[in-house]
Each structure stands twice: as structure tokens, then as C-alpha cells.
Motif scaffolding. Structure first.
Motif, PDB file in Angstrom:
ATOM      1  N   CYS A 166      14.446 122.403 -29.721  1.00 17.00           N
ATOM      2  CA  CYS A 166      13.706 123.324 -30.491  1.00 17.00           C
ATOM      3  C   CYS A 166      14.062 124.574 -29.820  1.00 17.00           C
ATOM      4  N   ASN A 167      14.779 125.395 -30.527  1.00 18.70           N
ATOM      5  CA  ASN A 167      15.262 126.695 -29.986  1.00 18.70           C
ATOM      6  C   ASN A 167      15.268 127.744 -30.937  1.00 18.70           C
ATOM      7  N   PRO A 168      14.371 128.734 -30.922  1.00 19.88           N
ATOM      8  CA  PRO A 168      13.219 129.015 -29.699  1.00 19.88           C
ATOM      9  C   PRO A 168      12.263 127.838 -29.815  1.00 19.88           C
ATOM     10  N   ASN A 169      11.776 127.476 -28.450  1.00 21.03           N
ATOM     11  CA  ASN A 169      10.948 126.373 -28.672  1.00 21.03           C
ATOM     12  C   ASN A 169       9.443 126.796 -29.197  1.00 21.03           C
ATOM     13  N   ASN A 170       8.734 125.961 -30.119  1.00 18.24           N
ATOM     14  CA  ASN A 170       7.726 126.069 -30.488  1.00 18.24           C
ATOM     15  C   ASN A 170       6.583 125.075 -29.564  1.00 18.24           C
ATOM     16  N   PRO A 171       5.881 125.374 -28.770  1.00 16.25           N
ATOM     17  CA  PRO A 171       5.124 126.695 -28.918  1.00 16.25           C
ATOM     18  C   PRO A 171       5.203 127.926 -27.938  1.00 16.25           C
ATOM     19  N   THR A 172       6.209 127.682 -27.117  1.00 13.29           N
ATOM     20  CA  THR A 172       6.546 128.706 -25.916  1.00 13.29           C
ATOM     21  C   THR A 172       7.412 129.761 -26.041  1.00 13.29           C
ATOM     22  N   GLY A 173       8.245 129.759 -27.253  1.00 17.86           N
ATOM     23  CA  GLY A 173       9.024 130.875 -27.357  1.00 17.86           C
ATOM     24  C   GLY A 173      10.401 130.966 -26.646  1.00 17.86           C
ATOM     25  N   SER A 174      10.401 129.773 -25.574  1.00 21.20           N
ATOM     26  CA  SER A 174      11.578 129.770 -24.749  1.00 21.20           C
ATOM     27  C   SER A 174      12.782 129.430 -25.475  1.00 21.20           C
ATOM     28  N   ALA A 225      23.642 131.188 -25.501  1.00 19.81           N
ATOM     29  CA  ALA A 225      24.844 130.472 -25.922  1.00 19.81           C
ATOM     30  C   ALA A 225      25.572 129.668 -24.756  1.00 19.81           C
ATOM     31  N   ARG A 226      25.424 130.213 -23.544  1.00 16.84           N
ATOM     32  CA  ARG A 226      25.939 129.481 -22.536  1.00 16.84           C
ATOM     33  C   ARG A 226      25.387 128.223 -22.349  1.00 16.84           C
ATOM     34  N   THR A 227      24.018 128.478 -22.080  1.00 18.01           N
ATOM     35  CA  THR A 227      23.500 127.188 -21.873  1.00 18.01           C
ATOM     36  C   THR A 227      23.521 126.020 -22.935  1.00 18.01           C
ATOM     37  N   LEU A 228      23.580 126.323 -24.097  1.00 15.72           N
ATOM     38  CA  LEU A 228      23.735 125.322 -25.127  1.00 15.72           C
ATOM     39  C   LEU A 228      25.045 124.640 -25.076  1.00 15.72           C
ATOM     40  N   CYS A 229      26.194 125.572 -24.779  1.00 18.53           N
ATOM     41  CA  CYS A 229      27.267 124.931 -24.890  1.00 18.53           C
ATOM     42  C   CYS A 229      27.935 124.280 -23.807  1.00 18.53           C
ATOM     43  N   SER A 230      27.258 124.561 -22.418  1.00 16.48           N
ATOM     44  CA  SER A 230      27.139 123.775 -21.367  1.00 16.48           C
ATOM     45  C   SER A 230      26.449 122.444 -21.463  1.00 16.48           C
ATOM     46  N   VAL A 256      20.502 117.644 -31.803  1.00 14.59           N
ATOM     47  CA  VAL A 256      19.784 118.421 -32.920  1.00 14.59           C
ATOM     48  C   VAL A 256      19.233 119.700 -32.461  1.00 14.59           C
ATOM     49  N   VAL A 257      19.778 120.827 -32.707  1.00 13.41           N
ATOM     50  CA  VAL A 257      19.056 122.049 -32.169  1.00 13.41           C
ATOM     51  C   VAL A 257      18.444 122.496 -33.538  1.00 13.41           C
ATOM     52  N   ASP A 258      16.896 122.492 -33.154  1.00 13.20           N
ATOM     53  CA  ASP A 258      15.952 122.686 -34.652  1.00 13.20           C
ATOM     54  C   ASP A 258      15.778 124.506 -34.252  1.00 13.20           C
ATOM     55  N   GLU A 259      16.309 125.099 -35.423  1.00 15.23           N
ATOM     56  CA  GLU A 259      16.346 126.440 -35.324  1.00 15.23           C
ATOM     57  C   GLU A 259      15.035 127.280 -36.182  1.00 15.23           C
ATOM     58  N   ALA A 260      14.193 126.589 -36.471  1.00 14.76           N
ATOM     59  CA  ALA A 260      13.127 126.929 -37.288  1.00 14.76           C
ATOM     60  C   ALA A 260      12.541 128.523 -36.941  1.00 14.76           C
ATOM     61  N   ASP A 265      17.777 138.922 -29.844  1.00  9.02           N
ATOM     62  CA  ASP A 265      18.797 138.895 -28.764  1.00  9.02           C
ATOM     63  C   ASP A 265      20.178 138.270 -28.876  1.00  9.02           C
ATOM     64  N   PRO A 266      21.011 139.214 -28.683  1.00 11.52           N
ATOM     65  CA  PRO A 266      22.715 138.737 -28.913  1.00 11.52           C
ATOM     66  C   PRO A 266      22.894 137.445 -28.180  1.00 11.52           C
ATOM     67  N   ASP A 267      22.166 137.399 -26.931  1.00 12.13           N
ATOM     68  CA  ASP A 267      22.644 136.208 -26.291  1.00 12.13           C
ATOM     69  C   ASP A 267      22.306 134.936 -27.111  1.00 12.13           C
ATOM     70  N   PHE A 268      21.334 134.999 -28.282  1.00  6.27           N
ATOM     71  CA  PHE A 268      21.111 133.686 -28.854  1.00  6.27           C
ATOM     72  C   PHE A 268      22.354 132.973 -29.489  1.00  6.27           C
ATOM     73  N   PRO A 269      22.480 131.700 -29.196  1.00  4.24           N
ATOM     74  CA  PRO A 269      23.528 130.989 -29.737  1.00  4.24           C
ATOM     75  C   PRO A 269      23.722 131.159 -31.319  1.00  4.24           C
ATOM     76  N   ASP A 270      25.246 131.311 -31.467  1.00  6.73           N
ATOM     77  CA  ASP A 270      25.388 131.390 -33.059  1.00  6.73           C
ATOM     78  C   ASP A 270      25.742 129.794 -33.276  1.00  6.73           C
TER      79      ASP A 270
END
Lengths: 374, 439
Positions: free
Chosen positions: A167-175, A179-184, A196-200, A207-212
Motif C-alpha cells: 500500500c503506497n502510500p500506506n493507509n494509515p501511516t502515510g509512509s 522509486a529506488r526502493t520499489l524498483c529494488s 500489487v502496488v495500491d496507490e489509492a 514528492d518527486p521521489d515517489f515512484p512513477d
């Protein structure tokens, strides 16, 4: 009356042990029960600005005679529009009756008896629920510093793992994973299971570092991205969300998809919502202002809080969250008690408009003050 | 390892010709599920008496009848599904007696024997209108042996994890070494039974464990009916009360049951150091010792979910108490004040009696309404007093409208309402104590 053998013998064990989710009552009933004259809903992370203007106009213009005609069974126009926006093919999208429905599609498509899915212990509950009431194991990995633990999830993968839900960002913590972490992570999963990356809440992130993630689909055929129109686009009441992935993975998931589950109004609203370029910026500004206010108030009350991306903040109370929920309800403020997310004594507050947040802050301060006096 | 929990089903006709089949079925199932010879024969005897009564009095000869046996780990049970009008349930009152001079009462002799032969029985109405009678017999466990006190060291860093079966007896020793017996749940005093209960999934346990496997604390819990979890502890073994371990154990327990569908967690008589901030105080009751001493026991509770409201049925004489309690707990309830209005009732009511003889306690619960509700309560009080049981409690389920028939009898006999346990039955349950402080 003719007697029949009990139904219990027909019920699988994993259903017998599963408890149905009980949603909250409608506002009018809740107001009666809790004796309040108005109710601010700060529990479901809805957008207080409502749907984009373009969607409102389209919904207002909707010809009610069209209600007698079945909707587009595969959300044809919406998929084509999404394909244009993301530079992908229409058959790389699958639209469902809210993102919850596409979660069920994905699990049904890939899991069979004895398989498992992997997710975090403190995240959106529906991945875990759908797996369990479908008879599959949900392997839960504890969050680390309120974030998804990539290493822990990789350790849980075995030959029967079919889907990892992030869950990215995570509900409920917002963490969130950059992109680097996801690709790795995707590299190390190495195609062994679907990711599955849930991008609700993706549209709230600046933030520009958020993965596309959409662009990563070309490189990772096992990557599936979930999006929803319920949060940023303010169409929660119409229930519409979608998934995107490689043509191959979407074709497999489509086989479990119930056609005609997305109604015409929802398709119209979602189609036109995507045209309002200012809506996202307006909402982000509203969330920024609301968060500033909320965090300052929580700080003044001496409460710990956790927040990241998304239109919500979580705070830890010196009392039971479920009691705080009931007391706040008597003040006409509805928050999410977080025990069900395995965060006992935390509440999650949706960042709504200032008037609602002011009411929340005043009510919570009063409740905590009474507690101290007591 | 979780033992095989068999569910066996026998379909026969209500005909005495099947008696040997029924008794062989129940007896063999009981042995198979691990009951000792004495307990297995008692359960068999109870099943035999119920079956014979059904054949003779209750059902049309040859009616189909299903009997289920299942393994609860530390108990075995036999379940009968019966037509609603099969019995006069009077015989299932622990107070029931049979006059040998009255031939009509002799018919109920078998049921009296059945109810006395088992440890517990449950009587409930199924959705289809039929009745479900469950006869429960527990395994017998030896009394705890005298053992050397166990020693725990203060731990600076711990993690929470489920307890391995081989660690349970050690935890029991630690608990007995660190706490007065009065502060401990009974489950910690019978480690063999505790092991079976955990293996059967009836109880769960989390321990706070140091880096080398040292156990610093533990918490236990069990499902109590459909909607409630009861937790015991947290127990700390030679750990500082400021270590945060008690809070972590409690949060671990709450986290473990958070998505179980239970509405709340209750902790009655928690040990010293209980992190009360996470809970709500429901109220207290007085616990009387055999010598007349009295201690106050606190009942704590927390909801696991957001309360979506409920409807309760309340006798007018309980109305003020209920409204005060609901206001205190901020529980949204639609209160339907309801009193019996001359409607026809069965002649005889039934109360179940769950004894905790070592602690001199009995919990009475309505099983069946009847026109003799007040007299039946009075008979039970008289019996408990004659047996020197100083702590007589009564649980009245506000979710069951028919139970309000018992209220006048309860107040008349000297019971007083002490607190409300939200969602502890079909609805909220009022906990009554006989005599209370006035005793």
C-alpha cells in the motif's frame, strides 16, 4: 413447515471463522444514536471539496432515462481515456466497482487452495480479508518504523506465494516507498509472484521521489497498480477504481472480472473527473492547510502523531481509541478508531475542511481535559 | 500441535432400539477425545438419559434425531437437536429434585441425572425453531504439584511472540512464584489444562521474551461467546512496572484479536500493574472469602470496534440503572422498556449454574423463561447458601427480550446490578451480585 438439514454443513471452515465487516450506520441514524445535530465525517478520507467541477457538470447533466440501459460492460471510454493519459493501451486497464473489487479480481485470478498472499500487518485490511474469506493464507509482515518492510516481505515469499500487496502510500501511516526502493523490491521478487502496488492516495503525493509506477509496468510484467476515484476525485459514493498492468497480467485478471459491475453514473463521473486539471492542485492545497492546522493542534495537546503522504493523520491517545470515537461522536465528529488496523489507542483523522478540523480539535481537547480532571 | 478436533455425527431414529448405538457412539467418541473412563461414562450416561427421555416422552416414535459429538481439547461435548416442545426443562435446574411418590415427576428423573452428570450444559434456540442441548464434560486434571519457585531476570529488550507448548508449564511456575494465588487466573494454576486449552485453540497466549529466550511476562485470552474476548494478565515476572512490558503485552493481545470480529475485550480482576489507561472501568463487585472477608474486584473493558449502536430490552425497574450505565460508558443504545404483560409463559423456567467451587462462586444465567422465574431464582439462592457458596452472580442478557421476566425475581431475592458488560451476550449483559455490600 418442512425441515431442512442445517446450512452450517455447507459452509467452508474459513467462512465459519470469518466475521462479517459491519459498516457504520447512515449519518441520520448515527446522529440519533449519539444525540448530535450535525456530523463531520473524518473517518473515510473523503475529499471535502467533492468531485471535480467537470465531473459535477457531467453528473448533473446525466439523463435519468439512461438508467434503464446497461452500462458499458468494460468501461470502454474510461479505459481509452486512461490509456491516453498514461501512454498505455486500453487493454492494460481494468475498471472495478471501487478498488476493493479489483483486489478481489486479482486474488481470484492468481490464488488456488494452499496459496498465500503477503502484505503488512498494519495496513488497509481488505487484502487480508479477501484472502481469508477466499480460503487463502494472508502472511502479515510487521511494519518497520511505520513503513512497509521490504526485507521482511521478501523473506516471507515461498513457492506458494502469489501476490504481494504494497500500500503506497500506506493507509494509515502515510509512509511510502520511493522509486529506488520499489524498483529494488521488484528486482528481488524477480517475477516469482505478482506485486500489487495500491496507490489509492497517490494523487496526494507531491514528492518527486515517489515512484512513477505506471511507467514501471513496461519493465515489470508482474507489477499491478491500483488506483481509485474515491479519494482525490471525490467519487467515493459512486464506487469506481481501476488497476493497470501489462497486457498479459491484466488479461489474466480480466477472466475473473464481473462485467457490468460499474454503473453508468460512475463511469461518467470518472471519465470527466480526469479533465479537471485544477482539482488536484486545489485539493493538495486544502490538505496542506488542513494538515498544518491539525498537526499544530495535536502538538498543543501533547499527542504523538504519525503522518506522511495522503489526506490523513494518525495520532496516539492516552485512552482507548474506541472510547474516544464514541465521545467524539457525541460532539458530532466521526474519526476512525484504529484498533481494527492493529493500532490500539490510535485514531486516524481525515484532513477535511477547517471548520470540521476545528470542531474535532475542540472536542478532543475537551475530552482529554475531562480525562485529566477525572 | 493442535490436536484433531473431530466432529462426529450420528443420525438415528427416536426409538429405544437405537439406545446401544447412541451410548456406544457417545462413549467411544468421549474416549477418542481423551476423556478418562469416569468422565466418558458420565457423558454417556447423560446422553443415554436424554435419548431415552426423548424416545419415551418427547418426540413421535421413530422421529429422526441427530446427535453430534465434538472434541474441545480439554472437554468433549454431545449435542442434541430437538423439537422445541420436547421437554419440560425444569429438570435442568440445578435445584430440581424428584419426588419418588409422584409418578409424573419420575419421568423427569433421567433428565435430572443427565444434568448432574455433566460439568456444563447449554440450552439454546436455533434459527429454525428447534432446540440445541449441549452436554459438556471436561477432562480431569491433577492438582498442581508443589514445585520449586521459578526465577526470572529483568530484561532490557524483549519481543512478543506466541508461547511454545513446552514453555507453558514454566510460565505457570513463574506466575505462581511472582503473584499471590488470588491475583492469578485459575488457568495458571492448572498447567496441564492450560496446555490443552491452548492446543485446542480455546485460549491464546503471548509472551515477552528476551534475546536468549528468557520469559519476562505473558498475557492470555480466550473467546467468550460470539462477541467478547476475555483477557488474563498481563503478568510480569520480576520486571519493572515502568518497563512498558505490560503495555506491550496488552497491546499485543488487542492487536491479535483486533480483526477477530469480537466487539470488545474484558478483563475481570486484572493483576496489579494493569495498564488501565487502555480500558474503561465498568464497575466492581465484592468477592467474599469463606471466612467472610471481602475484596473489591474491578471489571475493565474496551471496545475493539466503533460502536454502531444496539437495541436493548429493559424491565422498567432496571431502566434508571441502565440509562446511568450507558451514559457513563457513552454507549449508543435504543432502550426498549418492556415488562411482561400477561402473555402465556412456559410453566417452568431454567437457569444454568456455572460453579467455581474453589473460589466459592456461581454464575447463574437464564436458559428458558417460565412463570416460576422468581421462585426459581429464590430456590437457587437457597441452594447456594446451603452449599456455603458466598458469591452468587447472575448474568441478564439485555439482547434477549424474554430475559426481562427474571428481573423482579432477581431484585426481590436480593440481587443488585453492578455493571453492564457491553455485547457480552446476544446484547449487553447486566452483571448482578447477590447481596453485594449489604450481605
Amino acid at each position: 413447515m418442512k425441515s431442512f438439514p442445517g446450512l452450517e454443513r455447507l459452509v467452508p471452515d474459513y467462512i465459519k471463522t470469518f466475521e462479517a465487516y459491519i459498516p457504520s450506520k447512515p449519518d441520520d441514524e448515527l446522529k440519533k444514536l449519539y444525540g448530535c445535530s450535525r456530523l463531520y465525517r473524518l473517518n473515510n478520507n473523503e475529499n471535502p471539496l467533492g468531485p471535480p467541477r467537470t465531473a459535477r457538470r457531467a453528473l448533473e447533466a446525466f439523463d435519468s432515462a439512461g438508467a434503464s440501459v446497461y452500462p458499458s460492460g468494460d468501461c470502454y471510454h474510461l479505459r481509452h481515456k486512461l490509456a491516453d493519459i498514461f501512454g498505455m493501451a486500453p487493454d492494460q486497464f481494468l475498471v472495478g466497482n471501487g478498488a476493493n473489487e479489483v483486489i478481489a479480481f486479482a486474488i481470484k485470478a492468481f490464488c488456488r487452495h494452499g496459496d498465500n498472499i503477503i502484505t503488512a500487518d498494519k495496513t488497509f485490511a481488505v487484502y487480508e480479508w479477501v484472502a481469508q474469506f477466499s480460503g487463502f493464507e494472508a502472511r502479515l509482515v510487521p511494519l518497520v518504523d511505520y513503513g512497509f518492510d521490504a526485507e521482511g516481505m521478501l523473506e516471507k515469499i515461498d513457492e506458494r506465494s502469489r501476490i504481494v500487496f504494497v500500500c503506497n502510500p500506506n493507509n494509515p501511516t502515510g509512509s511510502w516507498w520511493d522509486a529506488r526502493t520499489l524498483c529494488s523490491f521488484l528486482d528481488r521478487v524477480d517475477g516469482r509472484c505478482v506485486v500489487v502496488v495500491d496507490e489509492a492516495y497517490r494523487e496526494f503525493v507531491e514528492d518527486p521521489d515517489f515512484p512513477d509506477s505506471m511507467s514501471l509496468i513496461a519493465s515489470y510484467p508482474n507489477l499491478v497498480v491500483f488506483r481509485t476515484f474515491s479519494k482525490m476525485y471525490g467519487l467515493a459514493g459512486l464506487r469506481i477504481g481501476y488497476l493497470a498492468g501489462s497486457s498479459e497480467v491484466v488479461d489474466i485478471i480480466r477472466r475473473t472480472c464481473v462485467v457490468y459491475s460499474v454503473n453508468t453514473m460512475a463511469q461518467v463521473g470518472a471519465f470527466w473527473a480526469l479533465d479537471d486539471r485544477e482539482h488536484v492542485a486545489r485539493t493538495r492545497e486544502s490538505v496542506r492547510a488542513g494538515k498544518r492546522f491539525l498537526l499544530k493542534e495535536l502538538d498543543l495537546m501533547g499527542l504523538d502523531f504519525v503522518h506522511g503522504e495522503g489526506n490523513f493523520v494518525m495520532t496516539r491517545l492516552p485512552m482507548s481509541d474506541s472510547l474516544a470515537y464514541r465521545k467524539l461522536m457525541t460532539h458530532g465528529v466521526m474519526v476512525r478508531a484504529m484498533t481494527g488496523f492493529r493500532f490500539p489507542n490510535w485514531i486516524r483523522i481525515s484532513v477535511s475542511h477547517l471548520e470540521a478540523l476545528e470542531s474535532f480539535a475542540a472536542a478532543l481537547a475537551k475530552i482529554l481535559g475531562e480525562r485529566k480532571r477525572f | 500441535m493442535k490436536p484433531e478436533t473431530g466432529n462426529l455425527l450420528l443420525s438415528v431414529e427416536a426409538d429405544e432400539a437405537y439406545l446401544r448405538v447412541v451410548t456406544a457412539f457417545v462413549e467411544n467418541a468421549a474416549f477418542c477425545f481423551g476423556l478418562g473412563e469416569f468422565e466418558a461414562l458420565r457423558l454417556t450416561l447423560a446422553a443415554e438419559e436424554v435419548f431415552m427421555h426423548l424416545c419415551r416422552k418427547a418426540t413421535h416414535s421413530g422421529s429422526p434425531l441427530q446427535i453430534g459429538c465434538s472434541n474441545g481439547g480439554y472437554f468433549a461435548q454431545a449435542v442434541f437437536r430437538l423439537p422445541a416442545d420436547s421437554f419440560d426443562w425444569k429438570a435442568f435446574n440445578v435445584t430440581a429434585s424428584i419426588s419418588l411418590d409422584d409418578e409424573s415427576e419420575l419421568d423427569s428423573m433421567g433428565l435430572v441425572i443427565a444434568s448432574r452428570s455433566v460439568d456444563r450444559f447449554l440450552l439454546g434456540r436455533e434459527k429454525g425453531g428447534e432446540l440445541k442441548l449441549t452436554l459438556i464434560k471436561e477432562k480431569s486434571y491433577p492438582p498442581p504439584p508443589q514445585v520449586e519457585p521459578a526465577v526470572a531476570v529483568p530484561l532490557s529488550k524483549t519481543v512478543l511472540r506466541p508461547v511454545a507448548p513446552e514453555e507453558l508449564k514454566f510460565i505457570s511456575r513463574l506466575a505462581v512464584s511472582c503473584y499471590d494465588a488470588g491475583a492469578l487466573s485459575d488457568i495458571l494454576l492448572y498447567p496441564g489444562k492450560l496446555s490443552d486449552m491452548i492446543a485446542a485453540g480455546e485460549y491464546a497466549c503471548l509472551a515477552a521474551v528476551g534475546e536468549s529466550g528468557e520469559i519476562g511476562g505473558a498475557i492470555f485470552w480466550r473467546r467468550l461467546g460470539e462477541n467478547m474476548v476475555e483477557c488474563f494478565g498481563p503478568y510480569l515476572f520480576n520486571q519493572s512496572s515502568t518497563s512498558g512490558m505490560a503495555e506491550e503485552l496488552l497491546e499485543g493481545c488487542i492487536g491479535a484479536v483486533a480483526r477477530s470480529g469480537a466487539a470488545g475485550v474484558v478483563n475481570i480482576g486484572p493483576p496489579p500493574g494493569f495498564p488501565a489507561a487502555q480500558f474503561e472501568l465498568l464497575g466492581t463487585f465484592d468477592s467474599y472469602g469463606p471466612e467472610g472477608s471481602s475484596t473489591s474486584v474491578e471489571a475493565w473493558f474496551r471496545m475493539l470496534s466503533e460502536d454502531t449502536g444496539a437495541t436493548v430490552w429493559v424491565h422498567p425497574e432496571l431502566d434508571a440503572f441502565i440509562r446511568r450505565e450507558f451514559a457513563k460508558l457513552v454507549l449508543p443504545r435504543e432502550i426498549r422498556v418492556d415488562r411482561p404483560s400477561g402473555e402465556t409463559l412456559p410453566r417452568h423456567s431454567v437457569l444454568s449454574a456455572e460453579f467455581d467451587r474453589p473460589r466459592g462462586r456461581v454464575m447463574l444465567r437464564p436458559m428458558w423463561p417460565g412463570g416460576d422465574a422468581a421462585e426459581n431464582i429464590a430456590r437457587h439462592v437457597k441452594l447456594m447458601k446451603s452449599e456455603n457458596i458466598p458469591n452468587i452472580h447472575f448474568a441478564l442478557d439485555l439482547g434477549e427480550a424474554w430475559q426481562s421476566i427474571f428481573l423482579p425475581g432477581l431484585l426481590g431475592a436480593g440481587f443488585e446490578p453492578r455493571f453492564v458488560l457491553p455485547y457480552a451476550g446476544k446484547g449487553d449483559v447486566v452483571f448482578f451480585q447477590y447481596g453485594g455490600k449489604r450481605q
